[in-house]
Design a protein around this motif. Structure first.
Motif, PDB file in Angstrom:
ATOM      1  N   ASP A 184      -4.583 -23.116  42.879  1.00 17.27           N
ATOM      2  CA  ASP A 184      -5.629 -24.117  42.673  1.00 17.27           C
ATOM      3  C   ASP A 184      -4.996 -25.485  42.925  1.00 17.27           C
ATOM      4  N   THR A 185      -5.493 -26.194  43.931  1.00  9.59           N
ATOM      5  CA  THR A 185      -4.901 -27.496  44.269  1.00  9.59           C
ATOM      6  C   THR A 185      -5.478 -28.640  43.430  1.00  9.59           C
ATOM      7  N   LEU A 186      -6.261 -28.297  42.428  1.00  9.99           N
ATOM      8  CA  LEU A 186      -6.749 -29.259  41.417  1.00  9.99           C
ATOM      9  C   LEU A 186      -7.534 -30.414  42.028  1.00  9.99           C
ATOM     10  N   VAL A 187      -8.341 -30.112  43.029  1.00  4.01           N
ATOM     11  CA  VAL A 187      -9.118 -31.151  43.724  1.00  4.01           C
ATOM     12  C   VAL A 187     -10.057 -31.879  42.762  1.00  4.01           C
ATOM     13  N   ASP A 188     -10.802 -31.121  41.949  1.00  2.00           N
ATOM     14  CA  ASP A 188     -11.771 -31.767  41.052  1.00  2.00           C
ATOM     15  C   ASP A 188     -11.079 -32.689  40.061  1.00  2.00           C
ATOM     16  N   GLN A 189      -9.965 -32.250  39.479  1.00  3.23           N
ATOM     17  CA  GLN A 189      -9.224 -33.099  38.532  1.00  3.23           C
ATOM     18  C   GLN A 189      -8.696 -34.358  39.217  1.00  3.23           C
ATOM     19  N   LYS A 190      -8.224 -34.214  40.426  1.00  2.00           N
ATOM     20  CA  LYS A 190      -7.688 -35.375  41.151  1.00  2.00           C
ATOM     21  C   LYS A 190      -8.805 -36.348  41.513  1.00  2.00           C
ATOM     22  N   MET A 191      -9.980 -35.817  41.840  1.00  2.00           N
ATOM     23  CA  MET A 191     -11.135 -36.688  42.115  1.00  2.00           C
ATOM     24  C   MET A 191     -11.551 -37.446  40.858  1.00  2.00           C
ATOM     25  N   GLU A 192     -11.535 -36.763  39.706  1.00  2.00           N
ATOM     26  CA  GLU A 192     -11.866 -37.422  38.445  1.00  2.00           C
ATOM     27  C   GLU A 192     -10.868 -38.521  38.119  1.00  2.00           C
ATOM     28  N   GLN A 193      -9.595 -38.251  38.326  1.00  2.00           N
ATOM     29  CA  GLN A 193      -8.555 -39.274  38.091  1.00  2.00           C
ATOM     30  C   GLN A 193      -8.780 -40.473  38.993  1.00  2.00           C
ATOM     31  N   PHE A 194      -9.146 -40.204  40.243  1.00  2.00           N
ATOM     32  CA  PHE A 194      -9.385 -41.280  41.207  1.00  2.00           C
ATOM     33  C   PHE A 194     -10.574 -42.130  40.761  1.00  2.00           C
ATOM     34  N   LYS A 195     -11.655 -41.471  40.315  1.00  2.00           N
ATOM     35  CA  LYS A 195     -12.861 -42.201  39.883  1.00  2.00           C
ATOM     36  C   LYS A 195     -12.570 -43.036  38.653  1.00  2.00           C
ATOM     37  N   SER A 196     -11.737 -42.500  37.759  1.00  2.00           N
ATOM     38  CA  SER A 196     -11.455 -43.204  36.499  1.00  2.00           C
ATOM     39  C   SER A 196     -10.672 -44.492  36.711  1.00  2.00           C
ATOM     40  N   GLN A 197     -10.108 -44.652  37.892  1.00  2.00           N
ATOM     41  CA  GLN A 197      -9.331 -45.871  38.171  1.00  2.00           C
ATOM     42  C   GLN A 197     -10.245 -47.041  38.552  1.00  2.00           C
ATOM     43  N   PHE A 198     -11.546 -46.761  38.731  1.00  2.00           N
ATOM     44  CA  PHE A 198     -12.480 -47.827  39.157  1.00  2.00           C
ATOM     45  C   PHE A 198     -13.560 -48.054  38.110  1.00  2.00           C
TER      46      PHE A 198
END
Length: 198
Positions: A184-198
């Motif tokens: 699992d390359t953790l795409v959804d978690q990484k997208m959430e982390q990215f969104k949380s930065q804005f």
């Protein structure tokens, strides 16, 4: 006469040079180096290994014994590398390099070990074979790989499929066996982390 001697000397040098060049040619490697890589989601997954051939031999159960840990390739260790953190078998692994070992089973699924040190396979040798306890001590994870039997793959191969571009399927195929495990390359978690930065 000097001209003839010169021609003979030149001819001899050409012949000698040809033999010298031929002597330096090396035979092809019995287990040539191979690699495969695939980007899945945000993660580049790469595998470097050596690829032995069956050559009419009985590999699993004879050359590579059942229930004995094997380096999952030939020559040096087989290395898998992740460019970002991933999850395997429910456990998160950091980005970096890991050695792959496998424990073949006569029936049922094989065990896949991802070794956190990515150390040389020779670091685990004891009395001419792999020290399974030392490998297990350095496992980042050990899990059952889905094992299929049948067919024949002459030369050991690794494949990486992208599945849905979130989950990768890694497969080792050799002789009449295919062993797979999911990453699992953790795409959804990484997208959430990215969104949380804005």
């Amino acid at each position: 006469m000097n001209k003839i001697n010169s021609l003979i000397l030149v001819f001899a040098m050409v012949i000698f040079g040809s033999f010298s060049a031929m002597a330096q040619i090396q035979a092809p490697a019995l287990s040539p180096a191979a690699s495969v890589s695939q980007i899945v989601g945000f993660t580049k997954i790469s595998i470097d290994y050596s690829s032995p051939a069956v050559k009419g031999r009985k590999i699993f159960g004879e050359i590579e014994k059942y229930d004995v840990t094997w380096r999952a390739g030939a020559n040096a260790q087989t290395i898998i590398e992740f460019s970002t953190p991933v999850s395997i078998g429910g456990k998160t692994l950091r980005a970096g390099k890991y050695s792959i070992f496998m424990t073949p089973a006569e029936s049922g699924d094989w065990t896949v070990h991802l070794n956190s040190k990515a150390a040389s396979v020779f670091a685990y040798m004891k009395e001419g074979k792999i020290d399974e306890e030392a490998v297990a001590k350095d496992d980042a994870i050990a899990l059952k790989g889905t094992t299929e039997r049948g067919g024949n793959t002459e030369r050991l191969q690794y494949h990486i499929s992208a599945e849905d571009n979130k989950i990768a399927k890694v497969t080792m195929a050799w002789e009449g066996v295919k062993v797979s495990f999911m990453i699992d390359t953790l795409v959804d978690q990484k997208m959430e982390q990215f969104k949380s930065q804005f």
